[in-house]
Every structure is written in C-alpha cells, then in structure tokens.
Design an enzyme around this catalytic site. Structure first.
Site, PDB file in Angstrom:
ATOM      1  N   SER A  35       0.835  -1.185   0.000  1.00  0.00           N
ATOM      2  CA  SER A  35       0.000   0.000   0.000  1.00  0.00           C
ATOM      3  C   SER A  35       0.884   1.255   0.000  1.00  0.00           C
ATOM      4  CB  SER A  35      -0.955  -0.036   1.195  1.00  0.00           C
ATOM      5  OG  SER A  35      -2.009   0.879   1.040  1.00  0.00           O
ATOM      6  N   ASP A  38      -9.820  -3.419  -5.741  1.00  0.00           N
ATOM      7  CA  ASP A  38      -9.246  -2.639  -4.643  1.00  0.00           C
ATOM      8  C   ASP A  38      -9.709  -1.181  -4.739  1.00  0.00           C
ATOM      9  OD1 ASP A  38      -7.685  -1.370  -2.757  1.00  0.00           O
ATOM     10  OD2 ASP A  38      -5.803  -2.261  -3.403  1.00  0.00           O
ATOM     11  N   HIS A  88      -7.963  -4.919  -1.767  1.00  0.00           N
ATOM     12  CA  HIS A  88      -6.754  -4.404  -1.128  1.00  0.00           C
ATOM     13  C   HIS A  88      -6.056  -5.433  -0.254  1.00  0.00           C
ATOM     14  CE1 HIS A  88      -4.205  -1.003  -0.220  1.00  0.00           C
ATOM     15  NE2 HIS A  88      -4.300  -1.234   1.070  1.00  0.00           N
TER      16      HIS A  88
END
Length: 721
Positions: free
Chosen positions: A570, A656, A691
């Site tokens: 991320s 995501d 995600h």
C-alpha cells in the site's frame, strides 16, 4: 530446498507490452505525459461492484501480465508448494480466540480444521470469585462446552471467489446479531441481522456500507455508515428492523469530501460515537443509545489539526487529544453537560517523547498504552490517581490492549509477543496486579524461541536521526555479510510497525534469511514527531530512512549489497517504488504489494475514493505548486528512469478501492519500457480480490508463498550476477 538448488526465473521470450496511448496535461507549468493512463477503467465504479464490467482490452492486458508472472515463476512451483505447506503446518487449524465475557455469555471466534473463514460463537458464561482476591474471572472451558455457532463463515462463503466478514455485533439483549460481509473484495459490505434464537437472517438488509454496526439499547434498530457514490464513508444511518433500507433515517452527513465518518460505542455502553476525521483533524459526536431519536451532541467543534477521541465515565468524558501543543497526546476530562474544549482539564499531562497510543476506560480504572523510544508499555491508574506499569523484559516486542465488552470490571486483556516469542494473551487484574495467562500461541510443527535471536539496531539517517530496526535471524548467524535479508517498511499515516511474532517469516529465516523491520519516519515508533517528519514536504525522509537502514545492515555484517529484498504494501508499496528509483543498486529484489505508486495522478483525481482525505498526508498538488513539486520529486511512476532495476514483483487487486489496480499496472508497463537492464519485472493482479488480497486464511498463504519464493529466487539470482 537449499540456496544452491533454488530454481532460476524462467522468462518467456517476450514480456507483455502495454500499448502506448499518450495522455498529456499541464499542472503548475509542468507538462506531464502519461502513456498508460488508458489502463484506468473509465467505469471503475462499476468494476468495483462487478469485475465483469472491466473493459476487454484492459482485461486482456492484465491476463497477459498474470500469465507472464506465472511463467517466470513456473520453476518455483514446487518451492511455493513447500512454503505454503510449511506455513500451514505452523497454524493451529482449529484455533480459537479467548472468550470475551459479556453478561450471561462469553463470545469468541474459532476456526474448524481445514476451514478458511471464522466461526462467530458464544457459550454460557460462569462467573466465579477468586478466593481472597474479590476479582472476577470467567470459568471458560473449551469451545465444546455449550458452544453456539452464531455465524458460520465457511458456510456463508461457500462457493464464492471472495468472502470477508467485516464485523459481527450482538445486541444488548443477546438475541440478535448484525453482521457485515463483502463478496467482491471492493469493501462494499452488506449488513444482515440474524435471529440468534431461530438462526435465520431477517429479510431486510442494508447495502453499500462500511460493514460496522452499533445497536440501539433496545435492539429495535442499529446505526451504520453508508458509502457515497465515490465509495466514501459519508453518512451515518439508522435502520429500523423490519423496514426497507430506503426508509432508513439519516443521523449524520459529512459535507467535506476530505473527512471520512466512523462509528463506535463508548466502553460504558451508553453512547454511540460518530467521528468525522482526516489524517490530522477529528470531530466527535455522541448519541444516547437509550434514546435513539435524540439529537447528536457535538463534543467539541472541529479545529484544524486538533485530534481527539472520547470515552464516557459517569458525568464526565475522558478525552485523548493533542490539544494545546500536546504533540504526543495527553488525557483530559470534560463535563458531559458542556464538553467543549474550553472546559477540558488535564488528567494525564503531556510528556514530550511519551506517546499515548490508546486509552481504555473502565468503571474504576483508566488504562493507557504508551510508547517511549519505540517500546510500548501499559499504565494503569485508579480513581485516586495512583498508577502502576505493566512491564516486559525483551529488547524488542509488541504489545496490544483489548477493550472487551464490559465496563464495570477490573479486568483488562493484553497480548504480548516478540519476533521470537509466539503471542501470549493475558487477563490482568488492575486491583491485585495479577496476570493470568489465557492463551499461548501454538505452533503445531514446533517452535523453539531459543533457536532465534531478535535485536534492535539503529541506523543513522542522512540528517542524523537514529532510525530503529527490529530484526530476527537464526541463532549462530555469522555476521560476514553473506546472508540474504528481507527488509520490510511502511512509514505512513502514523502507523506503527510492531516487532511481533509471525510464523510465516520463519520460512525465510530458516532458509538463512535475516528478517528486518525498518521503523522509518512516517510511522509513530518514536512519537508523533516521527510521523510529522515523514509526511507532505518531509515525505522524502521516509525513503532516505529506509535506504539508510539497508546500508546500516550491510555495514553491520548482516547482509551485503544486492542481497537485500525490500518489501512493503500500500503506502509501503509507494516506498518500494521510491527506493527502487533512488538506490536500485542496493537491492536484489523488491516486492511491492498493492503499491501506491502513481501518486501525482491519484492526488489530482478528487473523484477517487481516498483522494480528498489523503491531501493532508501528501499535499494537494492541484492547489499547491509546492505540493506538486514535492510529489513529482518522488512519485515512483513519474520517476522511472533509464537505468538497471532489481527484480520487481508488483501485486494488486482488481476490486481494490484503496490502491486501484491500474497503479501497479501502469508502473510495471513504464518500467519495462524505460529500464536499461536488471529485472525481471512481474505483475500479478488478483482478479477476484481487493486491497487485502485473498480473504481465506489458507488462500492468503498462497500469496505469501508467492512473495517468499520470489524473494528467495531474487536473492539467488543476484548472487549469480
């Protein structure tokens, strides 16, 4: 499999080549050309809801990249299978959490052997009084003693390519369960209510929520957070049982797109909390759960860069805040009748360098989790103001504090682990100071902490700051620089990377790797200032800290240049892209998991779910030329250059909503078209997840196995160059 028998990368004759479709724009006098902007689906909102809506040309490119990555790693099929088997062998498959008492029941989660998803359970609670102590303890036996399965995750997720439970919350009368689940990976949760007597779900449900629910005291309704058309948690709604979602009542609506809304419940159980916040400002509202039709009470109106959270005690509120320059936070109290900032009184004054991370309020005690010099501790205070500390012995460790359900109790629960010590869950009596070990993590395949060493080192950053490093290696490792090393980093949003136990890491460490965590700026390992020094215009400190950690580990003999595999996800994936541009010569490989690498384009697109709330973290390049210049100086996608890069594995998820799939896809396309050597550069997009990757606990191991196989192969390949 030894290092000498590790397989090589097997690269097909030709890598996928994304079509160049230039898209140009000018921002603050900078002419930007984006050759791969077309990989962003114009109908991205529809794709989040239904992956089948993805345009055929984009799907074809992603499928080609997935096939190329699998082919490149094909010789590692046996290695990946071995790694997954090892990691699964360290998981107690029928594991369960320690039951948490609440009234007549104790609630817990567990897994069945072979099960992918949790079971939400409860059983009758028996309360006993310990002789001579007057302290309460639950006589909790094994899950088989009167267990009731409230929600069977395996059954609910059966046949679905993705399934994740966000929350399962029982009503005060213990007769109903509100539970939220996502079946696409897009974090669009549907909340249903289950009758715990009949086991049936009610016909009415609510969709497009954040997944959390808070019950009214009478159990006739619950509050939830609705997502807006841009996937932002923006409205708090109340749903009356038995009515359609269209009739739900709006309790709070946030007008600022830069603020997200969250709900919770005070530990006392009296109030619903509605918090609107970005990364540096918060505003809290309260609503009496016994009077759901009443109006919200604003604790204190939002002030720029004022952060606070609220707990309730009797006629007072207990508030954790950074008010009045309390950079590392302090605790104040305020009368419930007039709780605005003007009436705040210090209860635990600010102490520079001691960060209060969490506040827990019980009927007769206030408990806080503090951090000083990158080490956590628990401090307990009674009503008379007397304090004591719960201490721990290791050089580097992780500590977690659980809130539980109950308020009128002297018991708290904490979890302790280190990089060598499996997690231990304790109940702690705030009166007697007695610790009761409730659970020690079991490693079925065996684990001897004495076979490993954990250390805390410090690297010197270019500006002189001392950056902590936590590391793990096998006992007896010679510091001759020959060991490969995985260096993990994040460094954003004030997130602390704990020096905790992980069974998965042992598959690398047992193969001769050193595993290290770089506690770089942008996190809060050394307090709030550590975070401030790694955001906006100071963001480059995060990257230089990470590179300094890598070089310090080389100088200390733990590894050598070109034997470091960097890993981050991320915002940590953005870190990976940045250090690949800054110091590619240092790394054998880089794993960028759902990487935020297209920083400028994303921060210019105010329609994307996370962009407005992210401006306080990165800056708003549309409004600020300085912010634009800073972002352009490090944005990984915009700084790809004609140079040799290490082997790179980029991972993403099609649904995501946080780091959209096109960020790693565009980055990989540009790397391939620009780099002059090195590699390989591989892209793997999970076409059925978002995600967090795969939701099932064993499916997730497949992804970890892929990452670790890549790391092992990259280190081996670098040694052969």
């Amino acid at each position: 499999m030894t290092a000498d028998t590790l397989p090589p990368f097997t690269l097909p004759a030709e890598a996928p080549k994304a079509e160049v479709r230039p898209h140009a724009f000018t921002i603050h006098g900078n002419r930007i050309t984006d050759d791969y902007a077309w990989l962003k689906a114009e109908n991205w909102r529809a794709v989040l809801k239904d992956p089948a809506a993805l345009a055929p040309d984009i799907r074809a490119y992603l499928d080609a990249e997935n096939a190329y990555a699998e082919a490149a790693l094909s010789e590692a099929a046996a290695l990946r299978k071995t790694l997954v088997a090892e990691m699964r062998g360290r998981i107690r498959e029928d594991d369960s959490s320690v039951p948490e008492p609440d009234g007549p029941y104790a609630y817990f989660t567990r897994h069945r052997e072979g099960g992918q998803h949790p079971l939400i359970c409860r059983r009758p609670r028996t309360v006993v009084v310990l002789p001579g102590q007057g302290a309460e303890a639950a006589a909790d036996g094994g899950p088989e003693e009167g267990e009731q399965i409230l929600l069977d995750g395996d059954k609910e997720g059966e046949g679905l390519p993705f399934f994740e439970i966000a929350a399962a919350v029982h009503s005060d009368d213990h007769r109903k369960l509100a539970w939220g689940a996502d079946t696409k990976g897009s974090e669009l949760y549907t909340i249903r209510v289950r009758d715990l007597v009949t086991g049936e779900d009610a016909a009415d449900s609510v969709e497009a929520t954040s997944g959390d629910a808070v019950w009214s005291a009478d159990g006739t309704s619950y509050w939830y957070v609705a997502l807006d058309e841009n996937h932002r948690p923006a409205r708090v709604m109340r749903h009356r049982l038995g009515t359609p979602q269209a009739e739900d009542i709006a309790v709070y609506e946030e007008s600022d797109a830069g603020f997200f809304v969250h709900i919770g419940r005070t530990q006392s159980g009296r109030y619903l909390t509605v918090t609107a916040s970005d990364h540096e400002t918060a505003e809290v509202h309260l609503l009496d759960r016994t009077a759901p039709d009443s109006a919200l009470l604003t604790v204190s109106p939002r002030e720029h860069r004022l952060i606070y959270s609220v707990e309730h005690w009797a006629d007072f509120l207990v508030i954790l805040t950074n008010a009045d320059g309390a950079e590392d936070f302090k605790v104040v109290t305020a009368p419930l009748a007039s709780p605005s900032r003007a009436n705040w009184q210090d209860a635990v004054p600010y102490r520079a360098g001691v960060m209060i991370r969490h506040l827990h309020v019980l009927g007769n005690h206030m408990v806080r989790l503090e951090l000083e010099n990158a080490l956590p501790r628990i401090v307990v205070r009674d009503l008379a103001g007397n304090e004591h500390t719960v201490s721990f012995p290791e050089e580097a460790y992780s500590l977690g504090l659980s809130s539980g359900y109950e308020f009128e109790t002297a018991r708290i629960r904490f979890t302790y682990s280190s990089m060598t010590t499996p997690a231990e869950t304790y109940d702690y009596d705030c009166v007697t100071k007695g610790r009761h070990l409730r659970k020690r993590q079991v490693v079925p395949s065996g684990h001897d902490a004495g076979d490993y060493v954990t250390r805390r080192l410090f690297a010197t950053a270019p500006d002189g700051e001392q950056v902590p490093i936590s590391l793990l290696h096998r006992k007896g490792l010679e510091l001759d620089g020959k060991a490969p090393l995985l260096l993990y980093g994040y460094g954003s949003y004030g997130t602390l990377m704990p020096a905790s136990f992980s069974t998965n890491r042992l598959s690398l460490v047992d193969r001769g790797f050193v595993y290290a965590i770089a506690h770089i700026r942008g996190g809060t390992e050394k307090g709030w200032r550590w975070y401030l020094d790694g955001k906006r215009e100071k963001k480059p400190n995060t990257f230089s800290d990470f590179v300094a950690c890598g070089r310090a580990l080389v100088e200390a003999g733990y590894t050598s240049q070109k034997q470091i595999v960097a890993h981050g996800g991320s915002a940590g994936g953005m870190l990976m892209g940045a250090v690949a541009n800054i110091a590619p010569e240092l790394f054998a490989g880089i794993v960028a998991d759902v990487p935020f690498v297209d920083v400028l384009n994303t921060m210019l697109d105010g329609d994307l779910p996370l962009t407005p709330p992210e401006w306080p973290e990165w800056g708003n390049p549309a409004e600020s030329e300085e912010a634009c210049r800073t972002i352009l100086s490090y944005s990984p996608y915009d700084n790809v250059a004609a140079k040799a890069y290490p082997a790179i594995l980029a991972l993403g998820g099609l649904t995501d909503p946080r780091v959209t799939y096109w960020e790693p896809a565009k980055w990989v396309a540009k790397l391939r078209a620009t780099m002059t050597g090195g590699g390989p550069v591989l892209l793997k997009i999970n076409m059925e997840a978002g995600h967090g990757g795969a939701a099932g606990r064993f499916d997730r191991l497949e992804e970890v196995g892929l990452i670790y196989a890549f790391a092992l192969m990259a280190a081996k390949a670098a040694r052969l160059v």
